[in-house]
Design a protein around this motif. Structure first.
Motif, PDB file in Angstrom:
ATOM      1  N   VAL A  77      19.578  -8.336  12.748  1.00 57.90           N
ATOM      2  CA  VAL A  77      18.359  -8.546  13.308  1.00 57.90           C
ATOM      3  C   VAL A  77      18.550  -8.082  14.826  1.00 57.90           C
ATOM      4  O   VAL A  77      17.663  -7.410  15.206  1.00 57.90           O
ATOM      5  CB  VAL A  77      17.774  -9.838  13.232  1.00 57.90           C
ATOM      6  CG1 VAL A  77      16.510 -10.031  14.353  1.00 57.90           C
ATOM      7  CG2 VAL A  77      17.167 -10.329  11.813  1.00 57.90           C
ATOM      8  N   PHE A  78      19.362  -8.531  15.677  1.00 63.26           N
ATOM      9  CA  PHE A  78      19.721  -8.068  16.869  1.00 63.26           C
ATOM     10  C   PHE A  78      19.810  -6.516  17.060  1.00 63.26           C
ATOM     11  O   PHE A  78      19.196  -5.827  17.776  1.00 63.26           O
ATOM     12  CB  PHE A  78      20.876  -8.743  17.465  1.00 63.26           C
ATOM     13  CG  PHE A  78      21.201  -8.486  19.154  1.00 63.26           C
ATOM     14  CD1 PHE A  78      20.417  -8.755  19.935  1.00 63.26           C
ATOM     15  CD2 PHE A  78      22.147  -7.340  19.293  1.00 63.26           C
ATOM     16  CE1 PHE A  78      20.523  -8.310  21.292  1.00 63.26           C
ATOM     17  CE2 PHE A  78      22.383  -7.063  20.542  1.00 63.26           C
ATOM     18  CZ  PHE A  78      21.542  -7.389  21.601  1.00 63.26           C
ATOM     19  N   GLU A  79      20.748  -5.943  16.139  1.00 63.94           N
ATOM     20  CA  GLU A  79      20.757  -4.200  16.320  1.00 63.94           C
ATOM     21  C   GLU A  79      19.755  -3.569  15.881  1.00 63.94           C
ATOM     22  O   GLU A  79      19.574  -2.807  16.292  1.00 63.94           O
ATOM     23  CB  GLU A  79      22.046  -4.219  15.195  1.00 63.94           C
ATOM     24  CG  GLU A  79      23.596  -4.525  15.925  1.00 63.94           C
ATOM     25  CD  GLU A  79      24.724  -4.094  15.104  1.00 63.94           C
ATOM     26  OE1 GLU A  79      24.460  -3.363  14.039  1.00 63.94           O
ATOM     27  OE2 GLU A  79      25.792  -4.564  15.221  1.00 63.94           O
ATOM     28  N   ALA A  80      18.960  -4.173  14.944  1.00 65.20           N
ATOM     29  CA  ALA A  80      17.697  -3.374  14.531  1.00 65.20           C
ATOM     30  C   ALA A  80      16.585  -3.378  15.443  1.00 65.20           C
ATOM     31  O   ALA A  80      16.153  -2.364  15.512  1.00 65.20           O
ATOM     32  CB  ALA A  80      17.056  -3.829  12.994  1.00 65.20           C
ATOM     33  N   GLU A  81      16.707  -4.516  16.219  1.00 68.89           N
ATOM     34  CA  GLU A  81      15.616  -4.756  17.400  1.00 68.89           C
ATOM     35  C   GLU A  81      16.033  -3.779  18.371  1.00 68.89           C
ATOM     36  O   GLU A  81      15.066  -3.155  19.056  1.00 68.89           O
ATOM     37  CB  GLU A  81      15.884  -6.030  18.089  1.00 68.89           C
ATOM     38  CG  GLU A  81      14.976  -6.247  19.028  1.00 68.89           C
ATOM     39  CD  GLU A  81      13.372  -6.515  18.914  1.00 68.89           C
ATOM     40  OE1 GLU A  81      12.543  -6.479  19.890  1.00 68.89           O
ATOM     41  OE2 GLU A  81      12.974  -6.475  17.827  1.00 68.89           O
ATOM     42  N   GLN A  82      17.189  -3.491  18.824  1.00 69.64           N
ATOM     43  CA  GLN A  82      17.647  -2.340  19.854  1.00 69.64           C
ATOM     44  C   GLN A  82      17.256  -1.225  19.477  1.00 69.64           C
ATOM     45  O   GLN A  82      17.229  -0.142  20.795  1.00 69.64           O
ATOM     46  CB  GLN A  82      19.134  -2.213  20.035  1.00 69.64           C
ATOM     47  CG  GLN A  82      19.917  -3.962  20.058  1.00 69.64           C
ATOM     48  CD  GLN A  82      19.033  -4.891  21.184  1.00 69.64           C
ATOM     49  OE1 GLN A  82      18.632  -4.181  22.269  1.00 69.64           O
ATOM     50  NE2 GLN A  82      18.599  -5.850  20.437  1.00 69.64           N
ATOM     51  N   PHE A  83      16.512  -0.676  18.571  1.00 73.79           N
ATOM     52  CA  PHE A  83      16.119   0.596  18.098  1.00 73.79           C
ATOM     53  C   PHE A  83      14.659   0.824  18.694  1.00 73.79           C
ATOM     54  O   PHE A  83      14.010   1.956  18.786  1.00 73.79           O
ATOM     55  CB  PHE A  83      15.958   1.022  16.831  1.00 73.79           C
ATOM     56  CG  PHE A  83      17.363   1.210  16.267  1.00 73.79           C
ATOM     57  CD1 PHE A  83      17.824   2.657  16.521  1.00 73.79           C
ATOM     58  CD2 PHE A  83      17.921   0.475  15.497  1.00 73.79           C
ATOM     59  CE1 PHE A  83      19.249   2.846  16.045  1.00 73.79           C
ATOM     60  CE2 PHE A  83      19.324   0.744  14.966  1.00 73.79           C
ATOM     61  CZ  PHE A  83      20.000   1.876  15.249  1.00 73.79           C
ATOM     62  N   ARG A  84      13.952  -0.220  19.182  1.00 79.75           N
ATOM     63  CA  ARG A  84      12.672  -0.396  19.857  1.00 79.75           C
ATOM     64  C   ARG A  84      12.741   0.076  21.253  1.00 79.75           C
ATOM     65  O   ARG A  84      13.832  -0.038  21.808  1.00 79.75           O
ATOM     66  CB  ARG A  84      12.118  -1.894  19.677  1.00 79.75           C
ATOM     67  CG  ARG A  84      11.616  -2.225  18.373  1.00 79.75           C
ATOM     68  CD  ARG A  84      11.781  -3.983  18.266  1.00 79.75           C
ATOM     69  NE  ARG A  84      10.624  -4.380  19.247  1.00 79.75           N
ATOM     70  CZ  ARG A  84       9.337  -4.661  19.014  1.00 79.75           C
ATOM     71  NH1 ARG A  84       8.888  -4.445  17.580  1.00 79.75           N
ATOM     72  NH2 ARG A  84       8.609  -5.033  19.658  1.00 79.75           N
ATOM     73  N   ARG A  85      11.670   0.619  21.888  1.00 78.20           N
ATOM     74  CA  ARG A  85      11.362   1.291  23.177  1.00 78.20           C
ATOM     75  C   ARG A  85      11.618  -0.179  24.201  1.00 78.20           C
ATOM     76  O   ARG A  85      12.391   0.174  25.114  1.00 78.20           O
ATOM     77  CB  ARG A  85      10.103   1.685  23.253  1.00 78.20           C
ATOM     78  CG  ARG A  85      10.015   2.388  24.580  1.00 78.20           C
ATOM     79  CD  ARG A  85       8.694   3.221  24.632  1.00 78.20           C
ATOM     80  NE  ARG A  85       7.577   2.372  24.866  1.00 78.20           N
ATOM     81  CZ  ARG A  85       6.847   1.903  25.800  1.00 78.20           C
ATOM     82  NH1 ARG A  85       7.583   1.782  27.108  1.00 78.20           N
ATOM     83  NH2 ARG A  85       6.003   1.026  25.637  1.00 78.20           N
ATOM     84  N   LEU A  86      11.395  -1.275  23.808  1.00 72.67           N
ATOM     85  CA  LEU A  86      11.481  -2.211  24.646  1.00 72.67           C
ATOM     86  C   LEU A  86      12.131  -3.400  24.030  1.00 72.67           C
ATOM     87  O   LEU A  86      11.306  -4.278  23.628  1.00 72.67           O
ATOM     88  CB  LEU A  86      10.127  -2.644  25.460  1.00 72.67           C
ATOM     89  CG  LEU A  86       9.708  -1.556  26.533  1.00 72.67           C
ATOM     90  CD1 LEU A  86       8.060  -2.247  26.953  1.00 72.67           C
ATOM     91  CD2 LEU A  86      10.494  -1.549  27.634  1.00 72.67           C
ATOM     92  N   PRO A  87      13.336  -3.531  23.728  1.00 71.62           N
ATOM     93  CA  PRO A  87      13.828  -4.394  22.575  1.00 71.62           C
ATOM     94  C   PRO A  87      14.044  -5.824  23.304  1.00 71.62           C
ATOM     95  O   PRO A  87      14.415  -6.166  24.612  1.00 71.62           O
ATOM     96  CB  PRO A  87      15.386  -3.992  22.329  1.00 71.62           C
ATOM     97  CG  PRO A  87      15.701  -3.079  23.581  1.00 71.62           C
ATOM     98  CD  PRO A  87      14.311  -2.736  24.053  1.00 71.62           C
ATOM     99  N   ARG A  88      13.898  -7.003  22.585  1.00 76.44           N
ATOM    100  CA  ARG A  88      14.036  -8.316  22.756  1.00 76.44           C
ATOM    101  C   ARG A  88      15.404  -8.695  22.903  1.00 76.44           C
ATOM    102  O   ARG A  88      16.265  -8.068  21.690  1.00 76.44           O
ATOM    103  CB  ARG A  88      13.086  -8.943  22.129  1.00 76.44           C
ATOM    104  CG  ARG A  88      11.611  -9.053  22.057  1.00 76.44           C
ATOM    105  CD  ARG A  88      11.218  -9.911  21.189  1.00 76.44           C
ATOM    106  NE  ARG A  88      11.079  -9.397  19.953  1.00 76.44           N
ATOM    107  CZ  ARG A  88      10.682  -9.935  18.644  1.00 76.44           C
ATOM    108  NH1 ARG A  88      10.208 -10.919  18.708  1.00 76.44           N
ATOM    109  NH2 ARG A  88      10.839  -9.424  17.452  1.00 76.44           N
ATOM    110  N   ARG A  89      15.991  -9.276  23.519  1.00 71.96           N
ATOM    111  CA  ARG A  89      17.652  -9.706  23.802  1.00 71.96           C
ATOM    112  C   ARG A  89      17.963 -11.225  23.509  1.00 71.96           C
ATOM    113  O   ARG A  89      19.123 -11.416  23.389  1.00 71.96           O
ATOM    114  CB  ARG A  89      18.028  -9.132  24.788  1.00 71.96           C
ATOM    115  CG  ARG A  89      18.170  -7.347  24.757  1.00 71.96           C
ATOM    116  CD  ARG A  89      18.733  -6.947  26.224  1.00 71.96           C
ATOM    117  NE  ARG A  89      18.576  -5.335  25.972  1.00 71.96           N
ATOM    118  CZ  ARG A  89      19.334  -4.674  25.648  1.00 71.96           C
ATOM    119  NH1 ARG A  89      20.516  -5.101  24.785  1.00 71.96           N
ATOM    120  NH2 ARG A  89      19.224  -3.291  25.598  1.00 71.96           N
TER     121      ARG A  89
END
Length: 379
Positions: A77-89
């Protein structure tokens, strides 16, 4: 009495696994007849498991166990999120998680994750107020185990899920100790991701699952073939999955946990009578039916186990036993280091007998008296 570490496989489960290995030995990803036969067996097993989870079979990803499932859920889930323009961390985990959750979260911190822990009370129950304080629109994922493996505390999963949804965070639960012991429905719980393992419910080792609600983005952690819809590469262990489904089906049909609870109470009452002073660490209510964590005052747990080698129990999670540090679960619950080192976990099964409970009481009580007397002589 160490069934939270692993369970004895049922004979009929092993037979189902062997039969599947002989009849469905093909690769379920192969297009020919032998491969398609294996695929049909896999699909049938997944439908059985989906029925018990309350989900669609397409939402199940098969893994080598709950440890891999936890890694796939959290890191995926974390790695998939990092492809977003403003990823949550931001990631929140409870302070009493299994090492396969704690350590993957720690590893993600080196890749930019902002990890915080949710406090628990003296019974190991997640502090919902602390959770709500730490939740924000920046929170990507929350991971809280459904039932604790060391003390047995059951968490208010649906309430946690509701709090997560209020800020748009995904919710993962490690249900390894829950599945097969109590009813479970992912829709009723409102979880997005759920991990489990077959060998905790009298199934084989080396096979687990990750429930991933449809639409939840997840990055593959094993590369090399795009199996299981691109979520987990590697040839699926069809016989293992068939055996997992068989074990889950049998566990769901059995309803004699009241007997296990009675044996658990018989164990504590016997220890209280014969090995006093002892202290019950597990909660009386809201606890796994098979789990009892006991503190033997003024008795080091490792010394107690060494003096009673015939009794199978554990001072902590089997996956963290190699560490010399006291249990992080007990420390998070407020026990001091010395007290935490005096605790043993007992986890029964439906195969445990009253005679075994009485034998454990007798052996452990004698061992506790011996360790205490040795301590007095040294003093």
């Amino acid at each position: 009495m160490d069934n939270n570490a692993t369970t004895q496989p049922r004979q009929c489960v092993l037979e189902a696994q062997t039969q599947a290995a002989l009849a469905c030995w093909g690769n379920a990803a192969s297009p020919h007849g032998v491969g398609q036969q294996a695929k049909r067996a896999l699909q049938q097993a997944k439908q059985v498991m989906a029925g018990h989870l309350g989900c669609r079979s397409s939402e199940i990803v098969h893994t080598s166990g709950a440890t891999e499932a936890n890694n796939l859920a959290i890191a995926g889930v974390f790695e998939a999120e990092q492809f977003r323009r403003l990823p949550r961390r931001r990631i929140l985990i409870s302070a009493i998680e299994h090492p396969s959750v704690l350590e993957v979260a720690e590893a993600l911190e080196t890749r930019g994750a902002l990890v915080d822990q949710i406090a628990v009370d003296g019974m190991g129950l997640v502090d919902l107020a602390d959770l709500r304080t730490k939740l924000s629109v920046e929170t990507l994922l929350v991971s809280v185990m459904a039932a604790n493996n060391e003390v047995g505390t059951l968490q208010p999963i649906s309430q946690i899920a509701k709090a997560c949804k209020s800020v748009g965070a995904f919710f993962h639960t490690d249900a390894t100790q829950w599945l097969g012991r109590m009813p479970l429905n992912v829709a009723d719980w409102g979880v997005d991701l759920l991990s489990a393992s077959a060998h905790k419910l009298h199934g084989p080792k080396g096979v687990g699952l990750l429930y991933r609600r449809a639409g939840i983005p997840i990055a593959e952690q094993q590369h090399g073939g795009g199996h299981q819809g691109g979520k987990r590469s590697g040839t699926v262990d069809v016989p293992g999955v068939v055996a997992f489904a068989k074990a889950l089906d049998l566990a769901a049909k059995q309803s004699d946990w009241d007997l296990v609870i009675a044996l658990r109470e018989r164990l504590f009452e016997g220890l209280q009578r014969e090995a006093s002073p002892v202290q019950r660490i597990s909660p009386h209510e809201g606890c796994l039916p098979n789990t009892l964590n006991v503190r033997f005052n003024r008795v080091d747990a490792e010394a107690l186990m060494a003096s009673a080698p015939s009794i199978c129990c554990s001072p902590s999670s089997a996956c963290s036993h190699a560490s010399s540090r006291p249990s992080h679960v007990l420390l998070a619950m407020g026990l001091g280091g010395e007290a935490a080192r005096e605790c043993l976990r007992f986890s029964l099964s439906q195969y445990t007998t009253a005679a075994e409970v009485d034998q454990a009481v007798a052996v452990l009580s004698k061992a506790a008296r011996y360790v205490r007397s040795a301590l007095c002589e040294v003093a």
